[in-house]
Scaffold this motif. Structure first.
Motif, PDB file in Angstrom:
ATOM      1  N   PHE A   1      -9.846  27.535 -29.467  1.00 13.39           N
ATOM      2  CA  PHE A   1     -11.267  27.364 -29.721  1.00 13.39           C
ATOM      3  C   PHE A   1     -11.474  26.803 -31.124  1.00 13.39           C
ATOM      4  O   PHE A   1     -10.953  27.364 -32.095  1.00 13.39           O
ATOM      5  CB  PHE A   1     -11.986  28.701 -29.594  1.00 13.39           C
ATOM      6  CG  PHE A   1     -13.473  28.602 -29.644  1.00 13.39           C
ATOM      7  CD1 PHE A   1     -14.187  28.314 -28.500  1.00 13.39           C
ATOM      8  CD2 PHE A   1     -14.157  28.786 -30.833  1.00 13.39           C
ATOM      9  CE1 PHE A   1     -15.563  28.226 -28.537  1.00 13.39           C
ATOM     10  CE2 PHE A   1     -15.529  28.698 -30.879  1.00 13.39           C
ATOM     11  CZ  PHE A   1     -16.230  28.419 -29.722  1.00 13.39           C
TER      12      PHE A   1
ATOM     13  N   TRP B   1     -16.499  19.457 -26.520  1.00 17.46           N
ATOM     14  CA  TRP B   1     -16.694  20.818 -26.994  1.00 17.46           C
ATOM     15  C   TRP B   1     -18.147  21.042 -27.408  1.00 17.46           C
ATOM     16  O   TRP B   1     -18.731  22.099 -27.137  1.00 17.46           O
ATOM     17  CB  TRP B   1     -15.756  21.097 -28.174  1.00 17.46           C
ATOM     18  CG  TRP B   1     -14.356  21.385 -27.772  1.00 17.46           C
ATOM     19  CD1 TRP B   1     -13.315  20.500 -27.712  1.00 17.46           C
ATOM     20  CD2 TRP B   1     -13.823  22.642 -27.363  1.00 17.46           C
ATOM     21  NE1 TRP B   1     -12.174  21.136 -27.301  1.00 17.46           N
ATOM     22  CE2 TRP B   1     -12.447  22.446 -27.084  1.00 17.46           C
ATOM     23  CE3 TRP B   1     -14.364  23.921 -27.204  1.00 17.46           C
ATOM     24  CZ2 TRP B   1     -11.625  23.479 -26.657  1.00 17.46           C
ATOM     25  CZ3 TRP B   1     -13.543  24.950 -26.779  1.00 17.46           C
ATOM     26  CH2 TRP B   1     -12.189  24.724 -26.506  1.00 17.46           C
ATOM     27  N   LYS B   2     -18.739  20.069 -28.077  1.00 19.75           N
ATOM     28  CA  LYS B   2     -20.141  20.188 -28.474  1.00 19.75           C
ATOM     29  C   LYS B   2     -21.040  20.322 -27.249  1.00 19.75           C
ATOM     30  O   LYS B   2     -21.968  21.137 -27.221  1.00 19.75           O
ATOM     31  CB  LYS B   2     -20.551  18.977 -29.298  1.00 19.75           C
ATOM     32  CG  LYS B   2     -19.817  18.828 -30.624  1.00 19.75           C
ATOM     33  CD  LYS B   2     -20.336  17.626 -31.392  1.00 19.75           C
ATOM     34  CE  LYS B   2     -19.591  17.465 -32.710  1.00 19.75           C
ATOM     35  NZ  LYS B   2     -20.098  16.320 -33.504  1.00 19.75           N
TER      36      LYS B   2
ATOM     37  N   PHE C   1     -16.988  20.898 -18.789  1.00 19.81           N
ATOM     38  CA  PHE C   1     -15.618  20.449 -19.001  1.00 19.81           C
ATOM     39  C   PHE C   1     -15.047  19.767 -17.755  1.00 19.81           C
ATOM     40  O   PHE C   1     -14.386  18.733 -17.844  1.00 19.81           O
ATOM     41  CB  PHE C   1     -14.735  21.632 -19.399  1.00 19.81           C
ATOM     42  CG  PHE C   1     -14.264  21.567 -20.811  1.00 19.81           C
ATOM     43  CD1 PHE C   1     -13.076  20.957 -21.133  1.00 19.81           C
ATOM     44  CD2 PHE C   1     -15.030  22.109 -21.824  1.00 19.81           C
ATOM     45  CE1 PHE C   1     -12.630  20.896 -22.434  1.00 19.81           C
ATOM     46  CE2 PHE C   1     -14.597  22.051 -23.132  1.00 19.81           C
ATOM     47  CZ  PHE C   1     -13.390  21.439 -23.444  1.00 19.81           C
TER      48      PHE C   1
ATOM     49  N   THR D   1     -12.246  13.487 -22.182  1.00 19.28           N
ATOM     50  CA  THR D   1     -11.366  14.532 -22.681  1.00 19.28           C
ATOM     51  C   THR D   1     -10.191  14.716 -21.743  1.00 19.28           C
ATOM     52  O   THR D   1     -10.131  14.135 -20.652  1.00 19.28           O
ATOM     53  CB  THR D   1     -12.145  15.863 -22.795  1.00 19.28           C
ATOM     54  OG1 THR D   1     -11.286  16.844 -23.379  1.00 19.28           O
ATOM     55  CG2 THR D   1     -12.584  16.349 -21.432  1.00 19.28           C
TER      56      THR D   1
ATOM     57  N   GLU E   1      -7.541  20.319 -22.626  1.00 19.23           N
ATOM     58  CA  GLU E   1      -8.717  20.903 -23.262  1.00 19.23           C
ATOM     59  C   GLU E   1      -9.549  21.698 -22.261  1.00 19.23           C
ATOM     60  O   GLU E   1     -10.123  22.728 -22.587  1.00 19.23           O
ATOM     61  CB  GLU E   1      -9.564  19.797 -23.899  1.00 19.23           C
ATOM     62  CG  GLU E   1      -8.945  19.197 -25.153  1.00 19.23           C
ATOM     63  CD  GLU E   1      -9.839  18.141 -25.763  1.00 19.23           C
ATOM     64  OE1 GLU E   1     -10.362  17.311 -24.992  1.00 19.23           O
ATOM     65  OE2 GLU E   1     -10.014  18.142 -26.989  1.00 19.23           O
TER      66      GLU E   1
ATOM     67  N   PHE F   1     -10.258  25.613 -22.775  1.00 20.91           N
ATOM     68  CA  PHE F   1     -11.647  26.072 -22.878  1.00 20.91           C
ATOM     69  C   PHE F   1     -11.972  27.098 -21.801  1.00 20.91           C
ATOM     70  O   PHE F   1     -12.663  28.085 -22.052  1.00 20.91           O
ATOM     71  CB  PHE F   1     -12.586  24.869 -22.780  1.00 20.91           C
ATOM     72  CG  PHE F   1     -14.017  25.223 -23.024  1.00 20.91           C
ATOM     73  CD1 PHE F   1     -14.467  25.494 -24.308  1.00 20.91           C
ATOM     74  CD2 PHE F   1     -14.913  25.296 -21.975  1.00 20.91           C
ATOM     75  CE1 PHE F   1     -15.786  25.819 -24.538  1.00 20.91           C
ATOM     76  CE2 PHE F   1     -16.229  25.619 -22.200  1.00 20.91           C
ATOM     77  CZ  PHE F   1     -16.666  25.880 -23.485  1.00 20.91           C
TER      78      PHE F   1
END
Length: 307
Positions: free
Chosen positions: A157, A190-191, A240, A271, A275, A279
């Motif tokens: 993270f 991620w944002k 995601f 991505t 990831e 996540f």
């Protein structure tokens, strides 16, 4: 509306808990206008946030069916051969006759009720904004952010999002804004995932508003809290999982549509699956800790009522 339906006896206690668990969502103007355009300055982000936010809400509605499956159900509606729009108009006419108030009185009461609700919502936003500033002044938010970064760091993270999560825990607007100002070195996915989770969680400010309204009935707040946590996790995971196709679709849609906002100078990058897995694992740990804390709090409250 759920409170009013429960007071009128139109829904049962379990049905009210199911209804309020998945209908608390951000409106499109806030999601796509204030957050995507105002904070992230990206039309693509608006399409991604809106689709993942409302798709996860629909899934939560389907999952809510399994809440209290053996509870009593409300009285079924009368079956007629009329089309649904005519049945709706007929039910509205009968409800107006039962109410007995003239049209002018109904309009006045509706405006007064809307203003009272508006003042209540604004008051809660101010209270929690002041609390966040107070916690920042005594360095409590910094301490929580540091502990959160240490705890979630081994799961991949990014530590830069700790402050956004702490702000979003209390107030949704401040949390979304904090997620948008994270340094550019952090991946855009991620944002988007953190912003989607914050939007779906809603913040303790919204939860206090809901609890205040539901206090007039026997509808419990605990199922609502659990649903908000699951909604946040589900929205982030969907962000995601569907990031790449949503970015491609939004890019094609914006290229074919008439531009309303100034176009962004660069597209949103894609991505990797690594990831996504990292996540998802982080969210699983986070929701497990959150649900465990909620269960302990519920047991404490229940034991106090028993005594």
């Amino acid at each position: 509306l759920t409170t009013r339906l429960r007071q009128q006896g139109s829904v049962s206690k379990a049905e009210g808990e199911r209804l309020v668990s998945f209908t608390t969502t951000g409106d499109p103007l806030f999601v796509m206008g204030a957050v995507a355009i105002g904070f992230f300055h990206s039309e693509q982000m608006g399409i991604v946030l809106a689709l993942t936010h409302y798709l996860s809400a629909i899934i939560m509605g389907l999952v809510s069916r399994f809440h209290a499956p053996f509870a009593a159900v409300s009285k079924p509606l009368e079956k007629t051969s009329l089309p649904l729009p005519l049945r709706a108009l007929q039910a509205m006419h009968r409800a107006r006759i039962r109410d007995g108030r003239p049209f002018g009185k109904l309009m006045g009461d509706a405006v007064q009720s809307a203003l009272n609700t508006l003042f209540m919502i604004g008051g809660f936003i101010i209270v929690f904004s002041v609390l966040i500033q107070l916690f920042a002044a005594i360095h409590l938010t910094q301490m929580i952010s540091t502990l959160l970064a240490i705890f979630l760091g081994p799961f991949g993270f990014p530590p830069a999002f700790s402050q956004a999560i702490v702000a979003g825990l209390f107030e949704v607007t401040l949390g979304a804004q904090a997620a948008s100002v994270v340094p550019d070195g952090v991946s855009m996915v991620w944002k988007a995932a953190i912003a989607s989770a914050v939007l779906s969680w809603g913040g303790l400010s919204v939860h206090a508003q809901v609890a205040s309204i539901l206090s007039e009935t026997d509808i419990r707040v605990a199922p609502y809290f659990i649903a908000r946590a699951l909604h946040a996790v589900l929205a982030a995971i969907l962000t995601f999982v569907f990031w790449q196709p949503l970015v491609k679709v939004s890019t094609w849609f914006l290229e074919k549509s008439v531009p309303v906002f100034m176009p962004t100078t660069a597209g949103i990058p894609v991505t990797s699956w690594w990831e996504t897995i990292a996540f998802s694992g982080t969210l699983a740990v986070g929701v497990a800790v959150l649900l465990f804390a909620i269960s302990l709090l519920a047991r404490y409250v229940q034991s106090g009522k028993t005594r």
